[in-house]
Design a protein around this motif. Structure first.
Motif, PDB file in Angstrom:
ATOM      1  N   GLY A  47      12.848  51.642  76.845  1.00  0.00           N
ATOM      2  CA  GLY A  47      12.808  52.217  78.185  1.00  0.00           C
ATOM      3  C   GLY A  47      12.379  51.196  79.219  1.00  0.00           C
ATOM      4  N   GLU A  48      11.399  50.385  78.851  1.00  0.00           N
ATOM      5  CA  GLU A  48      10.949  49.331  79.761  1.00  0.00           C
ATOM      6  C   GLU A  48      12.062  48.316  80.006  1.00  0.00           C
ATOM      7  N   VAL A  49      12.796  47.986  78.941  1.00  0.00           N
ATOM      8  CA  VAL A  49      13.915  47.044  79.075  1.00  0.00           C
ATOM      9  C   VAL A  49      14.963  47.604  80.027  1.00  0.00           C
ATOM     10  N   ALA A  50      15.314  48.879  79.866  1.00  0.00           N
ATOM     11  CA  ALA A  50      16.352  49.489  80.697  1.00  0.00           C
ATOM     12  C   ALA A  50      15.951  49.541  82.166  1.00  0.00           C
ATOM     13  N   SER A  51      14.710  49.934  82.446  1.00  0.00           N
ATOM     14  CA  SER A  51      14.298  50.036  83.852  1.00  0.00           C
ATOM     15  C   SER A  51      14.216  48.662  84.514  1.00  0.00           C
ATOM     16  N   VAL A  52      13.726  47.668  83.781  1.00  0.00           N
ATOM     17  CA  VAL A  52      13.662  46.314  84.333  1.00  0.00           C
ATOM     18  C   VAL A  52      15.066  45.783  84.595  1.00  0.00           C
ATOM     19  N   MET A  53      15.992  46.013  83.650  1.00  0.00           N
ATOM     20  CA  MET A  53      17.370  45.563  83.846  1.00  0.00           C
ATOM     21  C   MET A  53      17.985  46.193  85.091  1.00  0.00           C
ATOM     22  N   ALA A  54      17.782  47.491  85.269  1.00  0.00           N
ATOM     23  CA  ALA A  54      18.360  48.186  86.422  1.00  0.00           C
ATOM     24  C   ALA A  54      17.841  47.600  87.726  1.00  0.00           C
ATOM     25  N   VAL A  55      16.534  47.387  87.810  1.00  0.00           N
ATOM     26  CA  VAL A  55      15.942  46.859  89.034  1.00  0.00           C
ATOM     27  C   VAL A  55      16.413  45.429  89.294  1.00  0.00           C
ATOM     28  N   GLN A  56      16.411  44.609  88.267  1.00  0.00           N
ATOM     29  CA  GLN A  56      16.816  43.210  88.445  1.00  0.00           C
ATOM     30  C   GLN A  56      18.282  43.095  88.857  1.00  0.00           C
ATOM     31  N   ILE A  57      19.151  43.870  88.231  1.00  0.00           N
ATOM     32  CA  ILE A  57      20.575  43.787  88.559  1.00  0.00           C
ATOM     33  C   ILE A  57      20.834  44.287  89.968  1.00  0.00           C
ATOM     34  N   LEU A  58      20.203  45.386  90.364  1.00  0.00           N
ATOM     35  CA  LEU A  58      20.387  45.881  91.727  1.00  0.00           C
ATOM     36  C   LEU A  58      19.887  44.868  92.757  1.00  0.00           C
ATOM     37  N   ASN A  59      18.739  44.278  92.482  1.00  0.00           N
ATOM     38  CA  ASN A  59      18.230  43.253  93.389  1.00  0.00           C
ATOM     39  C   ASN A  59      19.214  42.099  93.514  1.00  0.00           C
ATOM     40  N   ARG A  60      19.729  41.656  92.384  1.00  0.00           N
ATOM     41  CA  ARG A  60      20.665  40.535  92.386  1.00  0.00           C
ATOM     42  C   ARG A  60      21.956  40.879  93.118  1.00  0.00           C
ATOM     43  N   GLU A  61      22.451  42.087  92.905  1.00  0.00           N
ATOM     44  CA  GLU A  61      23.732  42.500  93.476  1.00  0.00           C
ATOM     45  C   GLU A  61      23.644  42.796  94.973  1.00  0.00           C
ATOM     46  N   LEU A  62      22.491  43.307  95.431  1.00  0.00           N
ATOM     47  CA  LEU A  62      22.422  43.859  96.784  1.00  0.00           C
ATOM     48  C   LEU A  62      21.634  43.040  97.785  1.00  0.00           C
ATOM     49  N   ARG A  63      20.581  42.365  97.344  1.00  0.00           N
ATOM     50  CA  ARG A  63      19.636  41.806  98.306  1.00  0.00           C
ATOM     51  C   ARG A  63      20.298  40.887  99.328  1.00  0.00           C
ATOM     52  N   ASN A  64      20.974  39.855  98.872  1.00  0.00           N
ATOM     53  CA  ASN A  64      21.550  38.887  99.814  1.00  0.00           C
ATOM     54  C   ASN A  64      22.618  39.525 100.697  1.00  0.00           C
ATOM     55  N   ARG A  65      23.395  40.446 100.130  1.00  0.00           N
ATOM     56  CA  ARG A  65      24.434  41.099 100.913  1.00  0.00           C
ATOM     57  C   ARG A  65      23.845  41.996 101.988  1.00  0.00           C
ATOM     58  N   LEU A  66      22.749  42.673 101.669  1.00  0.00           N
ATOM     59  CA  LEU A  66      22.102  43.535 102.661  1.00  0.00           C
ATOM     60  C   LEU A  66      21.470  42.719 103.781  1.00  0.00           C
TER      61      LEU A  66
END
Length: 261
Positions: A47-66
């Protein structure tokens, strides 16, 4: 023409009083004006792996574009970016769960807020929630994707019965458990002094909406308010990890509550 709103952010997460590890993950990107709460599930540390992956991928995908798009970005574009980021997170978590036996069945809830000059776009999956306190009125901005919520919607149970039920953890949607993911996205206007709460169910399983409203009305600085919410959740049992992420909208030049100015 009024100046765009500014935002104050505060995030806290706590293991609680029963669990031995924290499967919640939280993230704040101030320059992108993006917040994320994910509550993982699965055996061992999956569960910890899944939540960390979700947060990291969203940050990577969205931050610079936003950041590049700015607070006045087209809402449809922001929605599309969020949906695409969640789809990529879902695919990565699903594939990791298939590739590693000890990650089998892992997944995560998600609630994310993307703040613009005068609006917020909220995407969610599962039972992590977003609330808005405007004046003295608290509104829930997300609808749980759970079996219990479906029973309430059908009129089979009352919200009070659902609150007391022992079956509150039965999710109908999550990230990483199926090849396709269904993200719910909604947009809301933002006004000066609005206070947003994003949280995992470790908070709302212990504290009902009426008590949440009382706690959030206290004009404390955000760090103290976040700590107070977590302390109350733990005082009422702390049976799960508790994550709290607060966002306050501030008119340029105005002092935040609890700030002597």
């Amino acid at each position: 023409m009024p100046l765009p709103l500014t935002y104050e952010f505060c995030a806290r997460t706590d293991t609680g009083r029963v669990r031995s590890n924290n499967e919640d993950s939280v993230a704040v990107s101030r320059d992108a004006r993006m917040v994320i709460v994910a509550d993982g599930m699965g055996g061992y540390n999956a569960g910890e792996v899944a939540s960390v992956m979700a947060v990291q991928i969203l940050n990577r995908e969205l931050r610079n574009r936003l950041v590049a798009a700015g607070g006045a970005a087209d809402g449809e574009l922001v929605r599309e970016m969020l949906a695409t980021g969640v789809e990529r997170a879902n695919a990565a978590i699903y594939q990791a769960a298939k590739a590693h036996a000890h990650y089998a069945g892992m997944g995560t809830t998600l609630v994310a807020g993307l703040f613009g000059d005068e609006r917020v776009i909220i995407g969610h999956i599962g039972d992590s929630r977003a609330y808005l306190l405007r004046g003295r009125r608290l509104s829930r901005l997300t609808r749980d994707h759970t079996w219990l919520q479906e029973q309430v919607d059908k009129g089979v149970m009352t919200p009070q019965q659902a609150q007391r039920s022992g079956m509150r953890s039965l999710l109908t949607r999550a990230i990483g458990v199926d090849p396709r993911v269904r993200l719910e996205i909604n947009e809301f206007p933002v006004q000066d002094a609005d206070l947003f709460l994003f949280c995992s169910d470790g908070l709302t399983d212990s504290i009902d909406d009426a008590e949440l409203a009382i706690l959030l009305r206290d004009p404390l600085p955000l760090p103290r308010l976040a700590e107070r919410l977590i302390q109350q959740g733990n005082a009422l049992g702390g049976r799960d990890n508790i994550s709290v992420l607060l966002v306050r909208a501030i008119e340029p030049g105005a002092a935040a509550p609890g700030d002597p100015g």
